[in-house]
Design a protein around this motif. Structure first.
Motif, PDB file in Angstrom:
ATOM      1  N   GLU A  11       4.268   9.551   3.512  1.00  0.00           N
ATOM      2  CA  GLU A  11       5.000   9.915   2.266  1.00  0.00           C
ATOM      3  C   GLU A  11       5.990   8.577   2.082  1.00  0.00           C
ATOM      4  OE1 GLU A  11       8.672  12.133   2.584  1.00  0.00           O
ATOM      5  OE2 GLU A  11       8.549  12.812   0.445  1.00  0.00           O
ATOM      6  N   ASN A  12       6.403   7.801   3.153  1.00  0.00           N
ATOM      7  CA  ASN A  12       7.363   6.558   2.983  1.00  0.00           C
ATOM      8  C   ASN A  12       6.603   5.432   1.917  1.00  0.00           C
ATOM      9  OD1 ASN A  12       8.520   3.989   3.520  1.00  0.00           O
ATOM     10  ND2 ASN A  12      10.160   5.523   4.581  1.00  0.00           N
ATOM     11  N   PRO A  13       6.877   5.128   1.104  1.00  0.00           N
ATOM     12  CA  PRO A  13       6.273   4.047   0.415  1.00  0.00           C
ATOM     13  C   PRO A  13       6.536   2.805   0.768  1.00  0.00           C
ATOM     14  CG  PRO A  13       8.336   4.850  -0.958  1.00  0.00           C
ATOM     15  CD  PRO A  13       8.285   5.556   0.146  1.00  0.00           C
ATOM     16  N   LYS A  14       7.397   2.599   1.551  1.00  0.00           N
ATOM     17  CA  LYS A  14       7.761   1.249   2.196  1.00  0.00           C
ATOM     18  C   LYS A  14       6.471   1.221   3.265  1.00  0.00           C
ATOM     19  CE  LYS A  14      11.095  -1.892   4.464  1.00  0.00           C
ATOM     20  NZ  LYS A  14      12.527  -1.930   4.764  1.00  0.00           N
ATOM     21  N   GLU A  15       6.672   2.237   3.939  1.00  0.00           N
ATOM     22  CA  GLU A  15       5.663   2.148   5.293  1.00  0.00           C
ATOM     23  C   GLU A  15       4.213   2.148   4.698  1.00  0.00           C
ATOM     24  OE1 GLU A  15       6.395   5.086   8.301  1.00  0.00           O
ATOM     25  OE2 GLU A  15       8.605   5.042   8.505  1.00  0.00           O
ATOM     26  N   ARG A  16       3.958   2.726   3.601  1.00  0.00           N
ATOM     27  CA  ARG A  16       2.731   2.653   3.051  1.00  0.00           C
ATOM     28  C   ARG A  16       2.100   1.220   2.746  1.00  0.00           C
ATOM     29  NH1 ARG A  16       3.628   7.155  -0.395  1.00  0.00           N
ATOM     30  NH2 ARG A  16       3.425   5.887  -2.262  1.00  0.00           N
ATOM     31  N   MET A  17       3.231   0.635   2.028  1.00  0.00           N
ATOM     32  CA  MET A  17       2.632  -0.798   1.597  1.00  0.00           C
ATOM     33  C   MET A  17       2.493  -1.589   2.753  1.00  0.00           C
ATOM     34  SD  MET A  17       2.296  -0.702  -1.501  1.00  0.00           S
ATOM     35  CE  MET A  17       1.760  -2.426  -1.634  1.00  0.00           C
ATOM     36  N   PHE A  23      -3.576  -4.063   6.898  1.00  0.00           N
ATOM     37  CA  PHE A  23      -5.008  -3.697   7.293  1.00  0.00           C
ATOM     38  C   PHE A  23      -5.893  -4.398   6.423  1.00  0.00           C
ATOM     39  CE2 PHE A  23      -5.088  -1.368  11.200  1.00  0.00           C
ATOM     40  CZ  PHE A  23      -3.981  -0.615  11.425  1.00  0.00           C
ATOM     41  N   GLU A  24      -5.729  -4.407   5.042  1.00  0.00           N
ATOM     42  CA  GLU A  24      -6.374  -5.053   4.197  1.00  0.00           C
ATOM     43  C   GLU A  24      -6.545  -6.550   4.500  1.00  0.00           C
ATOM     44  OE1 GLU A  24      -5.862  -2.583  -0.099  1.00  0.00           O
ATOM     45  OE2 GLU A  24      -4.963  -4.544   0.215  1.00  0.00           O
ATOM     46  N   ASN A  25      -5.407  -7.232   5.102  1.00  0.00           N
ATOM     47  CA  ASN A  25      -5.422  -8.759   5.421  1.00  0.00           C
ATOM     48  C   ASN A  25      -6.593  -8.778   6.560  1.00  0.00           C
ATOM     49  OD1 ASN A  25      -3.707  -9.497   3.789  1.00  0.00           O
ATOM     50  ND2 ASN A  25      -1.875  -9.415   5.071  1.00  0.00           N
ATOM     51  N   LEU A  26      -6.813  -7.592   7.354  1.00  0.00           N
ATOM     52  CA  LEU A  26      -7.807  -7.766   8.409  1.00  0.00           C
ATOM     53  C   LEU A  26      -9.290  -7.325   7.798  1.00  0.00           C
ATOM     54  CD1 LEU A  26      -5.784  -5.703  11.320  1.00  0.00           C
ATOM     55  CD2 LEU A  26      -6.393  -8.431  11.057  1.00  0.00           C
ATOM     56  N   GLY A  27      -9.398  -7.041   6.559  1.00  0.00           N
ATOM     57  CA  GLY A  27     -10.544  -6.715   6.086  1.00  0.00           C
ATOM     58  C   GLY A  27     -11.022  -5.405   5.877  1.00  0.00           C
ATOM     59  N   PHE A  28     -10.063  -4.377   6.346  1.00  0.00           N
ATOM     60  CA  PHE A  28     -10.251  -2.976   6.058  1.00  0.00           C
ATOM     61  C   PHE A  28     -10.034  -2.491   4.709  1.00  0.00           C
ATOM     62  CE2 PHE A  28     -10.872  -1.640  10.479  1.00  0.00           C
ATOM     63  CZ  PHE A  28     -10.007  -2.559  11.096  1.00  0.00           C
ATOM     64  N   LEU A  29     -10.773  -1.379   4.196  1.00  0.00           N
ATOM     65  CA  LEU A  29     -10.784  -0.829   2.992  1.00  0.00           C
ATOM     66  C   LEU A  29      -9.662   0.294   3.365  1.00  0.00           C
ATOM     67  CD1 LEU A  29     -14.501  -0.477   2.002  1.00  0.00           C
ATOM     68  CD2 LEU A  29     -12.937  -2.148   1.236  1.00  0.00           C
ATOM     69  N   VAL A  30      -8.490   0.345   2.471  1.00  0.00           N
ATOM     70  CA  VAL A  30      -7.307   0.987   2.762  1.00  0.00           C
ATOM     71  C   VAL A  30      -7.124   2.267   1.504  1.00  0.00           C
ATOM     72  CG1 VAL A  30      -5.192   1.186   3.425  1.00  0.00           C
ATOM     73  CG2 VAL A  30      -6.420  -0.460   4.387  1.00  0.00           C
ATOM     74  N   GLU A  31      -7.072   3.601   1.745  1.00  0.00           N
ATOM     75  CA  GLU A  31      -6.461   4.334   0.755  1.00  0.00           C
ATOM     76  C   GLU A  31      -5.457   5.021   1.501  1.00  0.00           C
ATOM     77  OE1 GLU A  31      -7.705   4.980  -2.221  1.00  0.00           O
ATOM     78  OE2 GLU A  31      -9.545   3.669  -2.315  1.00  0.00           O
ATOM     79  N   THR A  32      -4.412   5.565   0.506  1.00  0.00           N
ATOM     80  CA  THR A  32      -3.321   6.314   0.820  1.00  0.00           C
ATOM     81  C   THR A  32      -2.880   7.366   0.080  1.00  0.00           C
ATOM     82  OG1 THR A  32      -1.577   5.015  -0.493  1.00  0.00           O
ATOM     83  CG2 THR A  32      -2.185   3.966   1.750  1.00  0.00           C
ATOM     84  N   THR A  33      -2.224   8.452   0.554  1.00  0.00           N
ATOM     85  CA  THR A  33      -1.853   9.673  -0.148  1.00  0.00           C
ATOM     86  C   THR A  33      -0.465   9.951   0.319  1.00  0.00           C
ATOM     87  OG1 THR A  33      -2.084  11.906  -0.915  1.00  0.00           O
ATOM     88  CG2 THR A  33      -2.719  11.220   1.442  1.00  0.00           C
ATOM     89  N   PRO A  34       0.560  10.388  -0.654  1.00  0.00           N
ATOM     90  CA  PRO A  34       1.888  10.834  -0.121  1.00  0.00           C
ATOM     91  C   PRO A  34       2.040  12.309   0.131  1.00  0.00           C
ATOM     92  CG  PRO A  34       1.902  10.390  -2.380  1.00  0.00           C
ATOM     93  CD  PRO A  34       0.557  10.017  -2.016  1.00  0.00           C
ATOM     94  N   ASP A  35       0.840  12.946  -0.404  1.00  0.00           N
ATOM     95  CA  ASP A  35       0.806  14.376  -0.229  1.00  0.00           C
ATOM     96  C   ASP A  35      -0.343  14.766   0.596  1.00  0.00           C
ATOM     97  OD1 ASP A  35       0.968  16.964  -0.715  1.00  0.00           O
ATOM     98  OD2 ASP A  35       0.233  16.723  -2.681  1.00  0.00           O
TER      99      ASP A  35
END
Length: 453
Positions: A11-17, A23-35
């Motif tokens: 949920e925490n937007p700061k932590e999500r970012m 992980f995107e800088n490491l080359g991973f594909l990242v998706e998130t959800t707060p719910d």
């Protein structure tokens, strides 16, 4: 491991970012959800490799989430993070299959290490369902016996069915070869053929070996293990010495055959499997049922197609043709130039009981090929001391006299032992291997010869 998908439930937007950026800088594909309530729907649609879930996310039930993963065919490791750890809750989640349980705050490098460990383990554990297993070597069953030919015809007719097969026969008759023949003639040809010896594993290991186990199912279960049933998915599972299986495991096997699903040790939900089972035993299966060693209902379930392979002594017409085949096989392997057997050697083989059946004949021929001095195998090359010379049919020479110059069996044995030692330049270990005996037996024989000189 660039290119892998990571799904964050937080949920925490700061932590999500922060997680996305790292992980995107490491080359991973990242998706998130707060719910958390829509987490499993995303999982089913996008099929990420790793899910990282914060337990404080609104609408997220970690137990329900993990149970849904276990009940599905999805392959996705879940890492749980929390700022308020509870030991009992952590144990429950780990038993349900959570890969790790991290307590905040932690370094990003620690989370990255956990992700990489999970991906490495996942790569090893993924079910190889789409992978084909092309057969590079065809099964060859050498016979001219009418009964064996009838069995082969029956095996070929039932091969394309899904029916279980029970193969009975003495040790060394070729039961596994028949099982591979059935697999080769079936529609499962390019799928796995997985063999398990039920007599070779202790009870506590056999259950895990067959059905697999979840991480934390018992002491030492540090990760999920895929069992032989799942490894044989879409293929054939060969269960050798089935009558030696423990009674309670027989009940679990019966359920798998009936329901087409297995329960991993420590698992929550069943896993569907499509497996053709071929079982063997060197005992009389009906007698094992009568003695209470084998479940009657399992016997009838497995015995849909019964095959009983006769021992070699009941099909002596195969001895000569098998001997020729094994001579050719081991000449090619060992670089020898043996062409066949003398009449006397052939007569000895035809009179032998072969309690070890075809396997015993193969070992005898292999040894004889190694010991033969000429292009024909002589009686002494066979090294069979189970028959007295009076039991052998006389072979007439051209002059009409019986061939009696072979000497006593004892002299023949001594001659072959010293010949093997000469060939190996006195190396007793190598000589014992050629002779097919243990080093201790060889040592005792040599001591015996010394005492008699």
């Amino acid at each position: 491991m660039p290119g892998h998908k990571i799904f964050f439930i937080i949920e925490n937007p700061k932590e999500r970012m922060e997680y996305v950026r790292f992980f995107e800088n490491l080359g991973f594909l990242v998706e998130t959800t707060p719910d958390g309530s829509e987490a499993f729907s995303y999982l089913s649609e996008k099929k990420p490799d790793i899910t990282i879930a914060d337990l404080s996310t609104p609408g997220f039930s970690p137990i329900e989430f993990l149970e849904k993963i276990n009940a599905s065919a999805l392959v996705c490791h879940t890492l749980v993070i929390t700022a308020e750890p509870v030991v009992e809750h952590a144990v429950t989640l780990m038993k349900l299959g959570a890969f790790d349980y991290l307590v905040k705050p932690f370094e990003m490098e620690q989370l990255d290490l956990c992700v990489r460990r999970a991906l490495a383990l996942q790569k090893k554990q993924e079910r190889p369902e789409p992978v084909l297993f092309p057969q590079t070597r065809k099964v060859k069953i050498i016979t001219q016996d009418i009964d064996i030919q009838k069995l082969l015809s029956l095996a070929e007719r039932v091969a394309k069915s899904s029916a279980s097969v029970l193969i009975q026969g003495e040790s060394g008759t070729g039961k596994e070869l028949f099982a591979k023949y059935i697999h080769e003639k079936s529609d499962r040809l390019n799928r796995p053929f997985i063999a398990v010896n039920c007599a070779a594993l202790p009870e506590n290991l056999l259950e895990s070996e067959l059905f697999g186990h979840e991480k934390g199912a018992f002491t030492g279960a540090i990760s999920r293990k895929i069992g032989k049933f799942e490894l044989a998915h879409k293929g054939t599972l060969f269960l050798d010495e089935i009558t030696e299986m423990q009674f309670h495991l027989q009940a679990k096997l019966l359920r798998v055959l009936q329901e087409k699903e297995i329960d991993r040790v420590g698992g929550i939900a069943p896993v569907e499997v499509d497996v053709r089972v071929i079982a063997t035993t060197n005992r009389d299966a009906k007698e094992a049922v009568e003695n209470g060693d084998f479940r009657e209902d399992l016997f009838y379930r497995l015995n849909t197609i019964p095959l009983v392979i006769p021992p070699l002594r009941h099909r002596r017409g195969d001895i000569e043709i098998l001997s020729r085949y094994f001579i050719q096989k081991y000449c090619k392997i060992d670089g020898r130039h043996v062409k066949g057997l003398t009449k006397q050697a052939g007569a000895i083989l035809n009179a032998h009981l072969f309690s070890g059946n075809v396997r015993e004949l193969e070992n005898i021929i292999h040894r004889a090929v190694l010991l033969a001095d000429s292009d024909l195998i002589e009686p002494e090359n066979l090294m069979l001391d189970t028959l007295e010379s009076d039991d052998l049919p006389p072979i007439r020479s051209e002059s009409g006299d019986s061939e009696s110059d072979a000497g006593s069996l004892r002299q023949m044995e001594e001659k072959m032992i010293y010949k093997a030692l000469d060939q190996t330049e006195g190396n007793r270990t190598h000589a014992a291997k050629i002779l097919g005996i243990s080093v201790r037996t060889l040592r005792n024989k040599l001591n015996e010869y010394k005492e008699n000189t």
